[in-house]
Design an enzyme around this catalytic site. Structure first.
Site, mmCIF file in Angstrom:
data_model
loop_
_atom_site.group_PDB
_atom_site.id
_atom_site.type_symbol
_atom_site.label_atom_id
_atom_site.label_comp_id
_atom_site.label_asym_id
_atom_site.label_seq_id
_atom_site.Cartn_x
_atom_site.Cartn_y
_atom_site.Cartn_z
ATOM 1 N N CYS A 277 0.867 -1.338 -0.071
ATOM 2 C CA CYS A 277 0.022 0.065 -0.058
ATOM 3 C C CYS A 277 0.779 1.242 0.045
ATOM 4 C CB CYS A 277 -1.015 0.101 1.143
ATOM 5 S SG CYS A 277 -1.321 -1.543 1.761
ATOM 6 N N ARG A 306 6.771 -11.269 5.363
ATOM 7 C CA ARG A 306 6.170 -11.068 6.782
ATOM 8 C C ARG A 306 6.691 -12.149 7.889
ATOM 9 N NH1 ARG A 306 -0.473 -10.230 5.454
ATOM 10 N NH2 ARG A 306 -0.137 -8.345 3.943
ATOM 11 N N GLN A 324 1.458 -11.121 -3.564
ATOM 12 C CA GLN A 324 0.075 -10.878 -3.584
ATOM 13 C C GLN A 324 -0.313 -10.252 -4.921
ATOM 14 O OE1 GLN A 324 -1.215 -7.996 -0.984
ATOM 15 N NE2 GLN A 324 -0.330 -8.725 0.920
ATOM 16 N N ASP A 326 -2.197 -8.010 -5.749
ATOM 17 C CA ASP A 326 -2.701 -6.824 -5.167
ATOM 18 C C ASP A 326 -3.159 -5.690 -6.187
ATOM 19 O OD1 ASP A 326 -3.107 -5.631 -2.906
ATOM 20 O OD2 ASP A 326 -1.027 -4.877 -2.259
ATOM 21 N N HIS A 328 -4.634 -1.144 -5.131
ATOM 22 C CA HIS A 328 -5.190 -0.269 -4.422
ATOM 23 C C HIS A 328 -6.121 0.501 -5.495
ATOM 24 C CE1 HIS A 328 -2.255 -1.813 -1.912
ATOM 25 N NE2 HIS A 328 -2.884 -1.735 -0.932
ATOM 26 N N LYS A 412 -14.156 -4.509 6.295
ATOM 27 C CA LYS A 412 -13.617 -5.326 4.966
ATOM 28 C C LYS A 412 -14.463 -6.549 4.768
ATOM 29 C CE LYS A 412 -10.311 -7.716 7.946
ATOM 30 N NZ LYS A 412 -9.079 -8.503 7.827
ATOM 31 N N HIS A 458 -8.103 -1.718 -0.724
ATOM 32 C CA HIS A 458 -7.390 -2.522 -0.730
ATOM 33 C C HIS A 458 -8.036 -3.692 -1.115
ATOM 34 C CE1 HIS A 458 -4.604 -0.533 2.308
ATOM 35 N NE2 HIS A 458 -5.755 0.133 2.419
HETATM 36 C C1 TSB Z 1 -5.006 -6.419 -0.138
HETATM 37 N N1 TSB Z 1 -2.788 -4.350 2.051
HETATM 38 C C2 TSB Z 1 -3.557 -5.291 1.665
HETATM 39 C C3 TSB Z 1 -3.752 -5.499 0.342
HETATM 40 O O1 TSB Z 1 -3.918 -4.345 -0.357
HETATM 41 C C4 TSB Z 1 -3.248 -6.429 2.823
HETATM 42 O O2 TSB Z 1 -2.086 -7.056 2.484
HETATM 43 N N2 TSB Z 1 -4.253 -7.250 3.085
HETATM 44 S S1 TSB Z 1 -3.872 -8.794 3.772
HETATM 45 O O3 TSB Z 1 -3.005 -8.496 4.875
HETATM 46 O O4 TSB Z 1 -5.267 -9.168 3.919
HETATM 47 O O5 TSB Z 1 -3.092 -9.603 2.906
HETATM 48 C C5 TSB Z 1 -3.743 -10.169 1.552
HETATM 49 C C6 TSB Z 1 -3.779 -11.339 1.258
HETATM 50 O O6 TSB Z 1 -2.439 -12.178 1.311
HETATM 51 C C7 TSB Z 1 -4.663 -12.291 2.450
HETATM 52 O O7 TSB Z 1 -6.080 -12.263 2.250
HETATM 53 C C8 TSB Z 1 -4.357 -13.588 2.427
HETATM 54 O O8 TSB Z 1 -4.827 -14.436 1.367
HETATM 55 C C9 TSB Z 1 -2.596 -13.577 1.856
HETATM 56 N N3 TSB Z 1 -1.733 -13.651 2.778
HETATM 57 C C10 TSB Z 1 -1.618 -13.097 4.040
HETATM 58 N N4 TSB Z 1 -0.669 -13.789 4.690
HETATM 59 C C11 TSB Z 1 -0.212 -14.647 4.031
HETATM 60 C C12 TSB Z 1 0.973 -15.680 4.158
HETATM 61 N N5 TSB Z 1 1.495 -15.548 5.199
HETATM 62 N N6 TSB Z 1 1.067 -16.683 3.229
HETATM 63 C C13 TSB Z 1 0.342 -16.584 2.100
HETATM 64 N N7 TSB Z 1 -0.700 -15.796 2.053
HETATM 65 C C14 TSB Z 1 -0.983 -14.672 2.774
HETATM 66 ZN ZN ZN Z 2 -3.010 -2.562 0.836
#
Ligand code: TSB
Ligand code: ZN
Length: 585
Positions: A277, A306, A324, A326, A328, A412, A458
Site C-alpha cells: 500500500c 512477513r 500478492q 494486489d 489499491h 472489510k 485494498h
Molecule cells: C490487499 N494491504 C492489503 C492488500 O492491499 C493486504 O496486505 N491485505 S492482507 O494482509 O489481508 O493480505 C492479503 C492476502 O494475502 C490475504 O487475504 C491472504 O490471502 C494472503 N496472505 C496473507 N498472509 C499470508 C501468508 N503468510 N502466506 C500466504 N498468503 C498470505
Molecule cells: Zn493494501
C-alpha cells in the site's frame, strides 16, 4: 469433517481421553510432567515434558495399549474441589502445575482436580463418569511444542489423539483423515514437483519449481487480463522501503511485529515490505488528479515479506515470502459502493472460473464499543458498513458478519476457505480505508475545484499466488484443468521403432501451438508409461500406434478415465486449443 470441540459429548470424551493418555504416559514414563491438554477441532492433545525421553512413532502403539488396559480396568473419574493452598501443596513437585495454580484466582473459579485410579490431574472438567467409556480412540501424531508457544522456552512434546463413541465413527474419521492427508497441498506439491523448501533458503520461503512456475504464470496471465479489462494499471515497485515510509504509513507502529527487522545500507534504513500500500500511495501521489480521473486502480503482483511464527508456516499456504495479487483502488466517497461491487463481482467471477464452491464471505465490522481499536468517526463507519452490506444484499451473496474483526482503518470483506488440514484461512480480501490516503496527504480536485482526500480500497483476488495455488491444488487434488496444467499432453508411442517419427511430428506441431507437451520415448513398457502419466495427473495422454500413424489420427485418454477416444489430428488439435482458450474445467 466433524468439529469435535463443538460437539458436546465428543468434547467431554476427548478431554477425558487426554487424561487417559496422560495416565498411560505416567505409567510408561514415571518422570513425565504435564502442561496443558485441551480439546481441539480434531480431537485432543497433551503437552508433556518427558525429560530426556523423546516420543517415537512406535511409542504411540505402546501408549495406546496401556490406555486400553487402564480403560478396561474401569476406574471411576472423581472430582475434588481444592483451595489454592491445597492445590499448591498437592502439586508442589510439579513446576508446570505451580505455574498454572499461581495464576488462578480461587474467588473467581473453583479449583478442581480429577482422579482416576493412580492418576490425578488439575482440571476444570467436566469428564465422563468412568474410564470404561473411553474405548474407541487413536493416537494420531506427535510433534514438538515450545512451552507457552515461546521459542525461548523449553520444547515439550505434544501428542495428538482422538476419541469416538463407537468403532464405526472412529474408522470413518480415520478414513477422512487419510483422505485429507492425500489432499494436503504439501503432499501434492511434492509428488507433482510444484515447490520445494530448503533450510539454506529458510523457513516459510518455498522455491517454485518449473511445474509450479507454469501454474503461477498462468494465474498471473489470467488475472492480469481480467484486471486490464476492468481498467487496472499495473506497476512494478521494489520489495523494500525505508523505515520512514512505514512510519508514514503507520505500519511501523501497528504492524512491526509482523515485519522482518530493518537493515542499514549507507545512510538509509530499509525494511522488507510486508504490504504494498505505501508504495502505491506514492505512485498515486506522483501526479495531480481530478475527480474525473477516479477511480484509479493500481495493481501489482508484488512480493512481500512477513514474519509468521515458525510453527504457523505451512507449505504455500502460509509463507514468509509471498506474492500478492494486489491492487489499491482510489475512489471518491460516492464511488465506494460501485467499486466495491465490481470487486465482489470479480471475486465471484474468478471463483466460478475455477469451479470453487467451498468458501464463505465474511463481512468484518468494527465493534462500536471499542473506541481504542477503531479510528473514531461514527458517521464514516456507519455509512461505509451499510454501503458494503447493501452491495452484498444487492448481489444476493450469502455472508456472515463478524463484529470487531474490521481493520482499524475500515471495514472489510474476506473470503474464508477451509484447507485439507488445519484451520480456515482468508483467500480474497477487499478492505475499505479512510486513513492511509490522509497519512500520505493524497488528494484530488473535485467538481468545485476543491481539494479532497480519496478513499482507498485494498483488494487481493487470489490473496497471494502462494495461498491460492495451495488451495486449488487441494480442491482439484492436483488434477488441474488443462489450461493450468504444467504438462498438458503426454505422447506415448506404443513402440519407439515404428511410432516415434509420427509422435515427434505431432509433438512439434503441438509445441508450435504453444501447448505444453511431452514425448515419452523412454524404453519402458507402455503400461508403465501410462500409469506414470496418471500419477503425474497429466490431463491428456496420447497413445500412438499403427492405426494412429496410418490414418493421421490421435487416440487419447483423459486423466482418471478408462476409455480412449480417437479423433483426426485436426479435430484433436482444435479440441485442445478450444479447451485451453475457454479455460474449460
Ligand atoms: C490487499 N494491504 C492489503 C492488500 O492491499 C493486504 O496486505 N491485505 S492482507 O494482509 O489481508 O493480505 C492479503 C492476502 O494475502 C490475504 O487475504 C491472504 O490471502 C494472503 N496472505 C496473507 N498472509 C499470508 C501468508 N503468510 N502466506 C500466504 N498468503 C498470505
Ligand atoms: Zn493494501
Amino acid at each position: 469433517m466433524i468439529n469435535i470441540k463443538e460437539n458436546e459429548r465428543l468434547n467431554v470424551m476427548n478431554h477425558s481421553c487426554a487424561h487417559l493418555m496422560a495416565q498411560a504416559i505416567k505409567h510408561l514414563y514415571p518422570k513425565a510432567l504435564f502442561w496443558v491438554g485441551p480439546v481441539i477441532e480434531e480431537g485432543f492433545y497433551y503437552d508433556i515434558d518427558l525429560g530426556e525421553d523423546v516420543i517415537k512413532e512406535e511409542d504411540l502403539e505402546r501408549l495406546e495399549k496401556e490406555m486400553k488396559k487402564i480403560s478396561k480396568d474401569g476406574k471411576r473419574i472423581v472430582r475434588r474441589e481444592l483451595t489454592k493452598d491445597e492445590a499448591l501443596d498437592m502439586f508442589k513437585e510439579d513446576p508446570y502445575k505451580i505455574d498454572l495454580i499461581s495464576r488462578m484466582d480461587e474467588n473467581e473459579n473453583v479449583i478442581t482436580c480429577y482422579s482416576q485410579g493412580d492418576f490425578t490431574d488439575l482440571c476444570r472438567g467436566p469428564h465422563v463418569e468412568t474410564v470404561k467409556e473411553l474405548k474407541f480412540f487413536k493416537l494420531i501424531k506427535f510433534s514438538g511444542a515450545y512451552w507457552k508457544g515461546d521459542s525461548k522456552n523449553k520444547m515439550l512434546q505434544r501428542i495428538y489423539g482422538v476419541c469416538f463413541e463407537n468403532q464405526e465413527d472412529l474408522d470413518s474419521y480415520m478414513k477422512e483423515l487419510e483422505e485429507a492427508k492425500e489432499r494436503d497441498h504439501r503432499k501434492i506439491g511434492k509428488d507433482l514437483d510444484i515447490f520445494m523448501a530448503h533450510d539454506l533458503v529458510g523457513k516459510g520461503m518455498p522455491l517454485w519449481l518449473p511445474n509450479g512456475a507454469v501454474i503461477r504464470k498462468e494465474l498471473e496471465n489470467y488475472i492480469y487480463a481480467k484486471e486490464r479489462s476492468m481498467g487496472y494499471q499495473h506497476v512494478y515497485t521494489p520489495c523494500v522501503g525505508t523505515v520512514d515510509l512505514y512510519k508514514t504509513s503507520g505500519h511501523w507502529d501497528h504492524y512491526k511485529e509482523n515485519m522482518f527487522p530493518s537493515m542499514k545500507v549507507d545512510e538509509e534504513e530499509f525494511v522488507l515490505r510486508p504490504m504494498n500500500c505505501p508504495h502505491h500511495m506514492l505512485v498515486y501521489g506522483n501526479k495531480l488528479h481530478s475527480y474525473r480521473d477516479l477511480p484509479i486502480r493500481i495493481g501489482e503482483f508484488a512480493t512481500d515479506f512477513r514474519y509468521e511464527a515458525s510453527g504457523a508456516v505451512k507449505g504455500l499456504e502460509r509463507v514468509r515470502c509471498m506474492c500478492q495479487n494486489d491492487a489499491h483502488l482510489f475512489v471518491t466517497p460516492d464511488q465506494i459502493g460501485e467499486e466495491f461491487k465490481k470487486v465482489v463481482e470479480l471475486i465471484l467471477d474468478v471463483y466460478k472460473d475455477f469451479g470453487l464452491e467451498n468458501y464463505k464471505f465474511r463481512l468484518s465490522l468494527r465493534d462500536p464499543e471499542d473506541k481504542e481499536k477503531y479510528f473514531d468517526d461514527d458517521d464514516m463507519w456507519n455509512e461505509a458498513e451499510s454501503k458494503l452490506r447493501e452491495v452484498l444484499n444487492e448481489l444476493g451473496v450469502e455472508y456472515f458478519e463478524a463484529i470487531g474483526e474490521a481493520a482499524f482503518y475500515g471495514p472489510k470483506l474476506d473470503v474464508e476457505v477451509k484447507p485439507a488440514v488445519g484451520p480456515e484461512v482468508t483467500l480474497s480480501t477487499c478492505q475499505l480505508d479512510f486513513l492511509l490516503p490522509r497519512r500520505f496527504e493524497l488528494s484530488y480536485v473535485d467538481s468545485n475545484g476543491e481539494k479532497k482526500v480519496p478513499v482507498v480500497l485494498h483488494r487481493a483476488i487470489f490473496g497471494t499466488f502462494d495461498r491460492f495455488t495451495a488451495f486449488i491444488l487441494e480442491e482439484t487434488k492436483g488434477s488441474l484443468p488443462l489450461w493450468l496444467s504444467p504438462t498438458q499432453i503426454n505422447i506415448i508411442p506404443v513402440n519407439n521403432e515404428y511410432h516415434l517419427d509420427y509422435s515427434k511430428e505431432l509433438y512439434n506441431e503441438l509445441l508450435e501451438k504453444n501447448i505444453r507437451v511431452e514425448l515419452d520415448s523412454r524404453d519402458e513398457k507402455l503400461s508403465y508409461k501410462m500409469r506414470e502419466s496418471q500419477t503425474r495427473k497429466i490431463p491428456m495422454t496420447l497413445i500412438i500406434g499403427d492405426k494412429e500413424r496410418d490414418n493421421n489420427e490421435i487416440s487419447f485418454r483423459l486423466f482418471g478415465e478408462k476409455e480412449t477416444t480417437t479423433l483426426s489430428k485436426e479435430e484433436f488439435i482444435k479440441l485442445v486449443v478450444d479447451k485451453i482458450e475457454n479455460k474449460s474445467k
